[in-house]
Design an enzyme around this catalytic site. Structure first.
Site, PDB file in Angstrom:
ATOM      1  N   CYS A  76       0.881  -1.172   0.000  1.00  0.00           N
ATOM      2  CA  CYS A  76       0.000   0.000   0.000  1.00  0.00           C
ATOM      3  C   CYS A  76       0.920   1.223   0.000  1.00  0.00           C
ATOM      4  O   CYS A  76       1.505   1.558   1.038  1.00  0.00           O
ATOM      5  CB  CYS A  76      -0.885  -0.035   1.246  1.00  0.00           C
ATOM      6  SG  CYS A  76      -1.906   1.435   1.449  1.00  0.00           S
ATOM      7  N   HIS A 164      -1.523  -5.161 -10.220  1.00  0.00           N
ATOM      8  CA  HIS A 164      -2.099  -3.999 -10.924  1.00  0.00           C
ATOM      9  C   HIS A 164      -2.207  -4.307 -12.417  1.00  0.00           C
ATOM     10  O   HIS A 164      -1.322  -4.956 -12.990  1.00  0.00           O
ATOM     11  CB  HIS A 164      -1.205  -2.764 -10.753  1.00  0.00           C
ATOM     12  CG  HIS A 164      -1.247  -2.193  -9.363  1.00  0.00           C
ATOM     13  ND1 HIS A 164      -2.102  -1.183  -8.999  1.00  0.00           N
ATOM     14  CD2 HIS A 164      -0.561  -2.511  -8.231  1.00  0.00           C
ATOM     15  CE1 HIS A 164      -1.935  -0.892  -7.707  1.00  0.00           C
ATOM     16  NE2 HIS A 164      -1.012  -1.691  -7.216  1.00  0.00           N
ATOM     17  N   GLU A 214      -9.564   0.263  -6.905  1.00  0.00           N
ATOM     18  CA  GLU A 214      -8.718  -0.614  -6.104  1.00  0.00           C
ATOM     19  C   GLU A 214      -9.404  -1.934  -5.754  1.00  0.00           C
ATOM     20  O   GLU A 214     -10.579  -1.950  -5.362  1.00  0.00           O
ATOM     21  CB  GLU A 214      -8.324   0.083  -4.790  1.00  0.00           C
ATOM     22  CG  GLU A 214      -7.287   1.156  -4.965  1.00  0.00           C
ATOM     23  CD  GLU A 214      -6.652   1.529  -3.647  1.00  0.00           C
ATOM     24  OE1 GLU A 214      -6.680   0.703  -2.721  1.00  0.00           O
ATOM     25  OE2 GLU A 214      -6.146   2.660  -3.544  1.00  0.00           O
ATOM     26  N   CYS A 223      -3.772   6.239  -5.339  1.00  0.00           N
ATOM     27  CA  CYS A 223      -3.256   4.892  -5.085  1.00  0.00           C
ATOM     28  C   CYS A 223      -1.756   4.906  -5.355  1.00  0.00           C
ATOM     29  O   CYS A 223      -1.329   5.083  -6.501  1.00  0.00           O
ATOM     30  CB  CYS A 223      -3.963   3.886  -5.998  1.00  0.00           C
ATOM     31  SG  CYS A 223      -3.400   2.195  -5.751  1.00  0.00           S
ATOM     32  N   GLY A 226      -0.522   2.022  -7.315  1.00  0.00           N
ATOM     33  CA  GLY A 226      -1.086   2.196  -8.661  1.00  0.00           C
ATOM     34  C   GLY A 226      -0.282   3.190  -9.471  1.00  0.00           C
ATOM     35  O   GLY A 226      -0.060   3.013 -10.674  1.00  0.00           O
TER      36      GLY A 226
HETATM   37  N1  LIG Z   1      -4.146   2.410  -1.665  1.00  0.00           N
HETATM   38  C1  LIG Z   1      -2.984   1.586  -1.790  1.00  0.00           C
HETATM   39  C2  LIG Z   1      -3.211   0.393  -2.666  1.00  0.00           C
HETATM   40  C3  LIG Z   1      -3.856  -0.662  -1.923  1.00  0.00           C
HETATM   41  C4  LIG Z   1      -3.895  -1.823  -2.805  1.00  0.00           C
HETATM   42  C5  LIG Z   1      -5.016  -2.730  -2.444  1.00  0.00           C
HETATM   43  N2  LIG Z   1      -6.269  -2.247  -2.947  1.00  0.00           N
HETATM   44  C6  LIG Z   1      -4.724  -4.110  -2.991  1.00  0.00           C
HETATM   45  O1  LIG Z   1      -5.567  -4.957  -2.845  1.00  0.00           O
HETATM   46  O2  LIG Z   1      -3.637  -4.336  -3.531  1.00  0.00           O
HETATM   47  C7  LIG Z   1      -1.783   2.327  -2.315  1.00  0.00           C
HETATM   48  O3  LIG Z   1      -1.672   3.525  -2.058  1.00  0.00           O
HETATM   49  O4  LIG Z   1      -0.928   1.672  -2.947  1.00  0.00           O
END
Ligand SMILES: N[C@H](CCC[C@H](N)C(=O)O)C(=O)O
Length: 284
Positions: A76, A164, A214, A223, A226
């Protein structure tokens, strides 16, 4: 035993951070959902983060992340910046290293509530994303149903310790489009562990506009992983230079896919919103 938490965010991607100095925080999926729920007694957040005592030499902590749907994730990015800032603040230091499911990460102070984190190298192998074995064609056309997609190319898949898929689009997409398409792709059979879905519009060789649906959290304001994935994908496609601004509606991160060691370096802000006590039900 009641547990305190800190509510933090990175560009509006928000977190409930539980710092355990002794007993590890071992929440059930139901407890995570209860914490993350917005309203109805929940605190409300995109991810819950636990900062547990370190398990290995050289680390200041062992950090875990859960999505608001209750499932644990390996990485994250925005949360990592917030954790790095917290650990540096409490130690009175300007650099820190800690361990996560996805490996050791390190952070340095880059300014007032600005943190640079080495997110490690992207994982690009089919098995590392992971992608389903059955579909071994190099170019996978994601049949996600009749969507008036403004995208241009076959998506690029990148893992930053979490999966991703990045679609390059010929114009920034709306929240409605990202929600409709992202929710379809998130659980596509090509991604046995699900996937975070990014829609990247390349503005110039050092500027990407990004929107992310997400996995396990839905449409978020920003993200971090991301942004790392989108920049790696753009460099691989020859669309950007190694360092670029990756911009969300809530603000921007600087992402560099460093030539020297292949690590992805992310710089961005952290915000501290408030402190509180977890509801007794989940404070176990
Ligand atoms: N908000 C997070 C990503 C969380 C990723 C999560 N949604 C997953 O299942 O990989 C970030 O800043 O990277």
């Amino acid at each position: 035993m009641s547990r305190t938490f800190l509510k933090m965010n990175g560009l509006g991607n928000d977190f409930v951070v539980v710092q355990t100095l002794t007993q590890n925080f071992e929440p059930t999926p139901e407890e995570i959902r209860a914490i993350a729920k917005r309203g109805d007694g929940g605190i409300g957040c995109d991810q819950v983060i636990a900062i547990d005592p370190p398990k290995a030499e050289g680390a200041s902590a062992y950090v875990r992340f859960w999505n608001s749907d209750g499932e644990e994730t390996g990485a994250c990015g925005n949360g990592t910046r917030c954790v790095a800032w917290l650990l540096m603040q409490s130690a009175g230091k300007t650099e820190v290293a800690f361990d996560t499911v996805a490996g050791r990460l390190s952070g340095v102070a880059a300014g007032e509530k600005l943190v640079t984190v080495d997110m490690g190298p992207p994982r690009l192998e089919w098995s590392q994303i992971p992608l389903a074995e059955a579909m071994d064609t190099a170019r996978v056309e994601l049949q996600v149903g009749p969507i008036d997609a403004p995208w241009v190319h076959t998506p690029v898949c990148v893992s930053m310790g979490n999966p991703h898929v990045v679609f390059f689009v010929d114009a920034p997409v709306s929240d409605e489009f990202a929600t409709k398409t992202g929710s379809l792709v998130e659980h596509h059979p090509l991604f046995p562990e699900g996937v975070n879905v990014g829609f990247a519009h390349v503005e110039s060789r050092d500027h990407i506009r990004l929107k992310v649906w997400e996995r396990g959290a839905g449409l978020t304001a920003a993200c971090g992983t991301g942004a790392c994935a989108a920049q790696v994908a753009a460099v691989r496609r020859g669309l950007t230079d190694r360092k670029a601004k990756v911009e969300f509606e809530s603000g921007a991160l600087t992402i560099e896919w460093r030539e020297s060691d292949g690590h992805v370096i992310m710089t961005g802000p952290v915000s501290m919103d408030f402190a509180g006590k977890l509801p007794e039900a989940v404070a176990a």
